[in-house]
Motif scaffolding. Sequence first.
Motif, PDB file in Angstrom:
ATOM      1  N   LEU A 267      -2.160  -9.122   0.113  1.00 24.17           N
ATOM      2  CA  LEU A 267      -0.782  -8.773  -0.238  1.00 24.17           C
ATOM      3  C   LEU A 267      -0.713  -7.579  -1.185  1.00 24.17           C
ATOM      4  O   LEU A 267       0.232  -6.787  -1.117  1.00 24.17           O
ATOM      5  CB  LEU A 267      -0.087  -9.971  -0.895  1.00 24.17           C
ATOM      6  N   LEU A 268      -1.700  -7.462  -2.050  1.00 21.55           N
ATOM      7  CA  LEU A 268      -1.655  -6.437  -3.091  1.00 21.55           C
ATOM      8  C   LEU A 268      -2.442  -5.180  -2.767  1.00 21.55           C
ATOM      9  O   LEU A 268      -2.398  -4.213  -3.531  1.00 21.55           O
ATOM     10  CB  LEU A 268      -2.164  -7.024  -4.410  1.00 21.55           C
ATOM     11  N   LYS A 269      -3.148  -5.190  -1.655  1.00 22.93           N
ATOM     12  CA  LYS A 269      -3.971  -4.031  -1.305  1.00 22.93           C
ATOM     13  C   LYS A 269      -3.101  -2.779  -1.263  1.00 22.93           C
ATOM     14  O   LYS A 269      -2.032  -2.762  -0.674  1.00 22.93           O
ATOM     15  CB  LYS A 269      -4.640  -4.256   0.048  1.00 22.93           C
ATOM     16  N   ASP A 270      -3.568  -1.762  -1.928  1.00 26.17           N
ATOM     17  CA  ASP A 270      -2.862  -0.480  -1.991  1.00 26.17           C
ATOM     18  C   ASP A 270      -1.501  -0.590  -2.668  1.00 26.17           C
ATOM     19  O   ASP A 270      -0.612   0.213  -2.406  1.00 26.17           O
ATOM     20  CB  ASP A 270      -2.710   0.128  -0.588  1.00 26.17           C
ATOM     21  N   CYS A 271      -1.342  -1.569  -3.577  1.00 26.09           N
ATOM     22  CA  CYS A 271      -0.041  -1.787  -4.216  1.00 26.09           C
ATOM     23  C   CYS A 271       0.377  -0.634  -5.110  1.00 26.09           C
ATOM     24  O   CYS A 271       1.557  -0.393  -5.297  1.00 26.09           O
ATOM     25  CB  CYS A 271      -0.051  -3.086  -5.016  1.00 26.09           C
ATOM     26  N   CYS A 272      -0.589   0.065  -5.664  1.00 30.90           N
ATOM     27  CA  CYS A 272      -0.229   1.070  -6.659  1.00 30.90           C
ATOM     28  C   CYS A 272      -0.306   2.493  -6.127  1.00 30.90           C
ATOM     29  O   CYS A 272      -0.038   3.438  -6.872  1.00 30.90           O
ATOM     30  CB  CYS A 272      -1.112   0.916  -7.899  1.00 30.90           C
ATOM     31  N   GLY A 273      -0.668   2.657  -4.873  1.00 26.40           N
ATOM     32  CA  GLY A 273      -0.735   3.992  -4.299  1.00 26.40           C
ATOM     33  C   GLY A 273      -1.649   4.934  -5.068  1.00 26.40           C
ATOM     34  O   GLY A 273      -1.390   6.123  -5.136  1.00 26.40           O
TER      35      GLY A 273
END
Length: 119
Positions: free
Chosen positions: A87-93
């Motif tokens: 769910l959080l993969k690549d959450c912060c770009g």
Amino acid sequence: MDEKRTIEALAALAQPTRLQTFRLLVSHEPDGVPAGELARLIGVPQNTMSAHLATLSQAGLVAGERQGRSILYRADLDRFRAVALYLLKDCCGGNASLCQPLIDDLTCCTPSLQSSRAN
């Protein structure tokens, strides 16, 4: 972890009794809780708890181990970690400072967080 398995896990948790059961098992790691005790603690009949545990087990979120006449259930924290990471993969770009508050909240075992929760 793939999309299908993530959806299965989230669907299993999308019911109040199953969510309460999973959270209770997480709080009793690594010891686990016998199925009958889970039913008593959550306040549901044992056959109802068995159905909920089967759903959680099929989703890979809990595992049961027979001990004599009872089954001891434990949360599968590795599977849950995989769901959360999916769910959080690549959450912060690429901007790590955006993720830091989330990481801080998820770090439940640090001494400073434990002492602040005790207050």
